[in-house]
Each structure stands twice: as structure tokens, then as C-alpha cells.
Design a protein around this motif. Structure first.
Motif, PDB file in Angstrom:
ATOM      1  N   MET A  28      61.186 -35.485  74.350  1.00 39.44           N
ATOM      2  CA  MET A  28      59.754 -35.766  74.331  1.00 39.44           C
ATOM      3  C   MET A  28      58.982 -34.634  73.664  1.00 39.44           C
ATOM      4  O   MET A  28      58.153 -34.856  72.787  1.00 39.44           O
ATOM      5  CB  MET A  28      59.223 -35.991  75.751  1.00 39.44           C
ATOM      6  N   ARG A  29      59.271 -33.401  74.049  1.00 32.85           N
ATOM      7  CA  ARG A  29      58.530 -32.256  73.512  1.00 32.85           C
ATOM      8  C   ARG A  29      58.878 -31.961  72.061  1.00 32.85           C
ATOM      9  O   ARG A  29      58.126 -31.286  71.368  1.00 32.85           O
ATOM     10  CB  ARG A  29      58.763 -31.023  74.386  1.00 32.85           C
ATOM     11  N   ALA A  30      60.003 -32.478  71.571  1.00 32.49           N
ATOM     12  CA  ALA A  30      60.379 -32.304  70.166  1.00 32.49           C
ATOM     13  C   ALA A  30      59.769 -33.378  69.273  1.00 32.49           C
ATOM     14  O   ALA A  30      59.830 -33.266  68.044  1.00 32.49           O
ATOM     15  CB  ALA A  30      61.903 -32.320  70.028  1.00 32.49           C
ATOM     16  N   ASP A  31      59.165 -34.392  69.857  1.00 36.21           N
ATOM     17  CA  ASP A  31      58.567 -35.495  69.109  1.00 36.21           C
ATOM     18  C   ASP A  31      57.244 -35.022  68.482  1.00 36.21           C
ATOM     19  O   ASP A  31      56.326 -34.615  69.209  1.00 36.21           O
ATOM     20  CB  ASP A  31      58.319 -36.653  70.081  1.00 36.21           C
ATOM     21  N   PRO A  32      57.113 -35.067  67.159  1.00 33.92           N
ATOM     22  CA  PRO A  32      55.866 -34.619  66.509  1.00 33.92           C
ATOM     23  C   PRO A  32      54.625 -35.366  67.007  1.00 33.92           C
ATOM     24  O   PRO A  32      53.543 -34.774  67.084  1.00 33.92           O
ATOM     25  CB  PRO A  32      56.109 -34.897  65.024  1.00 33.92           C
ATOM     26  N   GLU A  33      54.762 -36.626  67.360  1.00 35.10           N
ATOM     27  CA  GLU A  33      53.625 -37.395  67.874  1.00 35.10           C
ATOM     28  C   GLU A  33      53.139 -36.822  69.201  1.00 35.10           C
ATOM     29  O   GLU A  33      51.941 -36.746  69.454  1.00 35.10           O
ATOM     30  CB  GLU A  33      54.026 -38.869  68.042  1.00 35.10           C
ATOM     31  N   VAL A  34      54.055 -36.404  70.037  1.00 34.32           N
ATOM     32  CA  VAL A  34      53.706 -35.812  71.329  1.00 34.32           C
ATOM     33  C   VAL A  34      53.139 -34.410  71.128  1.00 34.32           C
ATOM     34  O   VAL A  34      52.148 -34.030  71.755  1.00 34.32           O
ATOM     35  CB  VAL A  34      54.935 -35.789  72.262  1.00 34.32           C
ATOM     36  N   ALA A  35      53.745 -33.631  70.252  1.00 37.36           N
ATOM     37  CA  ALA A  35      53.331 -32.241  70.038  1.00 37.36           C
ATOM     38  C   ALA A  35      51.978 -32.108  69.347  1.00 37.36           C
ATOM     39  O   ALA A  35      51.342 -31.062  69.427  1.00 37.36           O
ATOM     40  CB  ALA A  35      54.393 -31.508  69.223  1.00 37.36           C
ATOM     41  N   ARG A  36      51.534 -33.156  68.693  1.00 37.18           N
ATOM     42  CA  ARG A  36      50.306 -33.094  67.893  1.00 37.18           C
ATOM     43  C   ARG A  36      49.143 -32.490  68.667  1.00 37.18           C
ATOM     44  O   ARG A  36      48.408 -31.662  68.134  1.00 37.18           O
ATOM     45  CB  ARG A  36      49.959 -34.495  67.407  1.00 37.18           C
ATOM     46  N   TYR A  37      48.937 -32.877  69.918  1.00 36.15           N
ATOM     47  CA  TYR A  37      47.796 -32.375  70.686  1.00 36.15           C
ATOM     48  C   TYR A  37      48.193 -31.384  71.779  1.00 36.15           C
ATOM     49  O   TYR A  37      47.347 -30.958  72.552  1.00 36.15           O
ATOM     50  CB  TYR A  37      47.023 -33.525  71.325  1.00 36.15           C
ATOM     51  N   THR A  38      49.445 -31.041  71.877  1.00 39.07           N
ATOM     52  CA  THR A  38      49.853 -30.078  72.910  1.00 39.07           C
ATOM     53  C   THR A  38      50.102 -28.730  72.260  1.00 39.07           C
ATOM     54  O   THR A  38      49.190 -27.928  72.126  1.00 39.07           O
ATOM     55  CB  THR A  38      51.082 -30.583  73.688  1.00 39.07           C
ATOM     56  N   SER A  39      51.302 -28.482  71.817  1.00 36.14           N
ATOM     57  CA  SER A  39      51.643 -27.190  71.223  1.00 36.14           C
ATOM     58  C   SER A  39      51.313 -27.130  69.740  1.00 36.14           C
ATOM     59  O   SER A  39      51.281 -26.055  69.156  1.00 36.14           O
ATOM     60  CB  SER A  39      53.139 -26.921  71.415  1.00 36.14           C
ATOM     61  N   GLY A  40      51.094 -28.277  69.118  1.00 32.06           N
ATOM     62  CA  GLY A  40      50.815 -28.320  67.693  1.00 32.06           C
ATOM     63  C   GLY A  40      52.056 -28.445  66.832  1.00 32.06           C
ATOM     64  O   GLY A  40      51.979 -28.803  65.669  1.00 32.06           O
ATOM     65  N   ALA A  41      53.213 -28.131  67.400  1.00 35.10           N
ATOM     66  CA  ALA A  41      54.481 -28.224  66.674  1.00 35.10           C
ATOM     67  C   ALA A  41      55.561 -28.652  67.658  1.00 35.10           C
ATOM     68  O   ALA A  41      55.498 -28.298  68.847  1.00 35.10           O
ATOM     69  CB  ALA A  41      54.851 -26.889  66.054  1.00 35.10           C
ATOM     70  N   PRO A  42      56.540 -29.409  67.194  1.00 33.30           N
ATOM     71  CA  PRO A  42      57.631 -29.795  68.093  1.00 33.30           C
ATOM     72  C   PRO A  42      58.270 -28.578  68.762  1.00 33.30           C
ATOM     73  O   PRO A  42      58.447 -27.533  68.136  1.00 33.30           O
ATOM     74  CB  PRO A  42      58.616 -30.504  67.164  1.00 33.30           C
ATOM     75  N   ALA A  43      58.576 -28.718  70.039  1.00 27.94           N
ATOM     76  CA  ALA A  43      59.154 -27.619  70.810  1.00 27.94           C
ATOM     77  C   ALA A  43      60.668 -27.590  70.654  1.00 27.94           C
ATOM     78  O   ALA A  43      61.323 -28.626  70.564  1.00 27.94           O
ATOM     79  CB  ALA A  43      58.793 -27.772  72.282  1.00 27.94           C
ATOM     80  N   SER A  44      61.212 -26.388  70.655  1.00 23.90           N
ATOM     81  CA  SER A  44      62.667 -26.214  70.629  1.00 23.90           C
ATOM     82  C   SER A  44      63.233 -26.476  72.025  1.00 23.90           C
ATOM     83  O   SER A  44      62.508 -26.487  73.024  1.00 23.90           O
ATOM     84  CB  SER A  44      63.019 -24.788  70.207  1.00 23.90           C
ATOM     85  N   ALA A  45      64.533 -26.647  72.080  1.00 27.28           N
ATOM     86  CA  ALA A  45      65.201 -26.813  73.375  1.00 27.28           C
ATOM     87  C   ALA A  45      64.970 -25.583  74.253  1.00 27.28           C
ATOM     88  O   ALA A  45      64.729 -25.705  75.457  1.00 27.28           O
ATOM     89  CB  ALA A  45      66.692 -27.064  73.175  1.00 27.28           C
ATOM     90  N   ASN A  46      65.004 -24.398  73.659  1.00 23.65           N
ATOM     91  CA  ASN A  46      64.782 -23.172  74.409  1.00 23.65           C
ATOM     92  C   ASN A  46      63.372 -23.128  75.006  1.00 23.65           C
ATOM     93  O   ASN A  46      63.195 -22.769  76.176  1.00 23.65           O
ATOM     94  CB  ASN A  46      65.028 -21.953  73.511  1.00 23.65           C
ATOM     95  N   GLU A  47      62.376 -23.510  74.226  1.00 21.87           N
ATOM     96  CA  GLU A  47      60.997 -23.543  74.734  1.00 21.87           C
ATOM     97  C   GLU A  47      60.867 -24.554  75.867  1.00 21.87           C
ATOM     98  O   GLU A  47      60.207 -24.285  76.876  1.00 21.87           O
ATOM     99  CB  GLU A  47      60.025 -23.901  73.606  1.00 21.87           C
ATOM    100  N   THR A  48      61.516 -25.693  75.713  1.00 21.80           N
ATOM    101  CA  THR A  48      61.436 -26.719  76.743  1.00 21.80           C
ATOM    102  C   THR A  48      62.159 -26.287  78.013  1.00 21.80           C
ATOM    103  O   THR A  48      61.694 -26.566  79.121  1.00 21.80           O
ATOM    104  CB  THR A  48      61.984 -28.055  76.217  1.00 21.80           C
ATOM    105  N   TRP A  49      63.265 -25.593  77.868  1.00 24.03           N
ATOM    106  CA  TRP A  49      63.968 -25.083  79.055  1.00 24.03           C
ATOM    107  C   TRP A  49      63.046 -24.145  79.838  1.00 24.03           C
ATOM    108  O   TRP A  49      62.924 -24.259  81.057  1.00 24.03           O
ATOM    109  CB  TRP A  49      65.258 -24.379  78.659  1.00 24.03           C
ATOM    110  N   GLY A  50      62.359 -23.259  79.127  1.00 22.88           N
ATOM    111  CA  GLY A  50      61.404 -22.366  79.780  1.00 22.88           C
ATOM    112  C   GLY A  50      60.282 -23.131  80.456  1.00 22.88           C
ATOM    113  O   GLY A  50      59.839 -22.786  81.567  1.00 22.88           O
ATOM    114  N   ARG A  51      59.822 -24.181  79.829  1.00 20.52           N
ATOM    115  CA  ARG A  51      58.754 -25.011  80.403  1.00 20.52           C
ATOM    116  C   ARG A  51      59.247 -25.707  81.667  1.00 20.52           C
ATOM    117  O   ARG A  51      58.538 -25.769  82.668  1.00 20.52           O
ATOM    118  CB  ARG A  51      58.287 -26.027  79.368  1.00 20.52           C
ATOM    119  N   LEU A  52      60.470 -26.226  81.649  1.00 19.95           N
ATOM    120  CA  LEU A  52      61.031 -26.874  82.831  1.00 19.95           C
ATOM    121  C   LEU A  52      61.093 -25.890  84.000  1.00 19.95           C
ATOM    122  O   LEU A  52      60.705 -26.219  85.131  1.00 19.95           O
ATOM    123  CB  LEU A  52      62.429 -27.430  82.523  1.00 19.95           C
TER     124      LEU A  52
END
Length: 176
Positions: A28-52
Motif C-alpha cells: 500500500m505505501r509503495a503505491d504512487p497513488e497512495v503516496a501522492r498525499y502522504t509522503s509524496g513518494a512511494p515508501a521503501s520496505a524499510n520505511e514501512t517496517w519502521g512505520r509498522l
């Protein structure tokens, strides 16, 4: 502090983020459509692990946090909805105030899941915590999230800047 409560709405289930959510959360966080209004760029697996880990850790420190949300009928991952304490360093400060947030997988945009979920978590906050006010920040171009916030009692109270972008700040006072 206790773990996040699990609960259900008409179409959704809510539970504390689990290791088993990681792959779907990362997709979900790597999807450009989702990232458009959140982080601005698709998130890496490492970034998402930290978020989890952050989302799960909020519960033990703050007594609130994010839930992993799934469609009740299918079990499909919908996204994350809940509250944050991010110390964003913006003015006015949101420190010490639950910051509502919702990020949903693109497959379920426009189905009313966000409105249903935000309503449920706001009711939980009002009922189960001492907090009488919550806030959220939304990009001005994110009309769907602005509508979701307004449907759930948030009203615009100021414009600010976050990540060098104009950002709208909304607030909501506890019902009743």
C-alpha cells in the motif's frame, strides 16, 4: 498500558498492527497513488517496517495509535486508521494532541471505508480516552480526505507548512 482494542464496524475490522500485516502494508505505501498525499513518494520496505513498529509502539506509550483495518467480508487489507503523536515541529504545535490519520489502499478508495473507519476511531477516542480534542493535517489538493475530515466533525482552523508544502490543519472536539 493495554494493547489496542479490536473492534468491528458494519464493514470493517480493526486490530493492532501485526507482523502479518507487513507485506500488504508495504504494498500500500509503495503505491504512487497512495503516496501522492502522504509522503509524496512511494515508501521503501524499510520505511514501512519502521512505520509498522511506530504504529504498534504508540499504543504502549500514548494509549492510542493506529489500527490495521480489513474488510470484514473478505479479510482484505484496507489500510491504517487511527491517531499519531509525531512531534512534527509545525506551527501551531500538535504535540500532546491526538493527530487523526487514515491511509487506505487504492483498491478501496471511494467506497466509504475511510469515512466509516474515521467515524469509528473518533468515537473510540471520545469514549475511551481523556482527550477532548484531536487534529489532522491534509494537503489542500486532497479533496477526498478533506470531505472525510469534515464528515467526521473536523473543521479547518489554520493553514500551516509541513515538508515545505502548504498544509491545512483541522480540529475536532469530542462529541457530547
Amino acid at each position: 498500558m493495554p494493547e489496542a482494542p479490536s473492534f468491528e464496524t458494519e464493514r470493517l475490522t480493526f486490530r493492532i498492527p501485526q507482523r502479518a500485516d507487513f507485506e500488504e502494508f508495504a504494498a500500500m505505501r509503495a503505491d504512487p497513488e497512495v503516496a501522492r498525499y502522504t509522503s509524496g513518494a512511494p515508501a521503501s520496505a524499510n520505511e514501512t517496517w519502521g512505520r509498522l513498529l511506530h504504529y504498534r509502539g504508540l499504543w504502549g506509550i500514548m494509549g492510542f495509535g493506529f489500527w490495521s483495518v480489513r474488510e470484514k467480508q473478505t479479510g482484505r487489507f484496507v489500510g491504517t486508521i487511527g491517531f499519531n503523536e509525531a512531534h512534527r515541529g509545525i506551527t501551531p504545535s500538535m504535540d500532546g494532541i491526538p493527530e487523526a490519520g487514515w491511509v487506505l489502499a487504492s483498491w478501496c478508495h471511494g467506497k466509504g471505508f475511510a469515512s466509516e473507519g474515521v467515524q469509528a476511531v473518533c468515537q473510540w477516542l471520545d469514549r475511551e480516552t481523556p482527550y477532548k480534542r484531536s487534529v489532522c493535517i491534509i494537503a489542500p489538493a486532497n479533496a477526498p480526505s478533506i470531505r472525510i475530515a469534515e464528515k467526521n466533525g473536523f473543521s479547518l482552523f489554520t493553514k500551516t507548512s509541513f515538508m515545505n508544502e502548504e498544509t491545512l490543519m483541522f480540529e475536532r472536539n469530542a462529541a457530547g
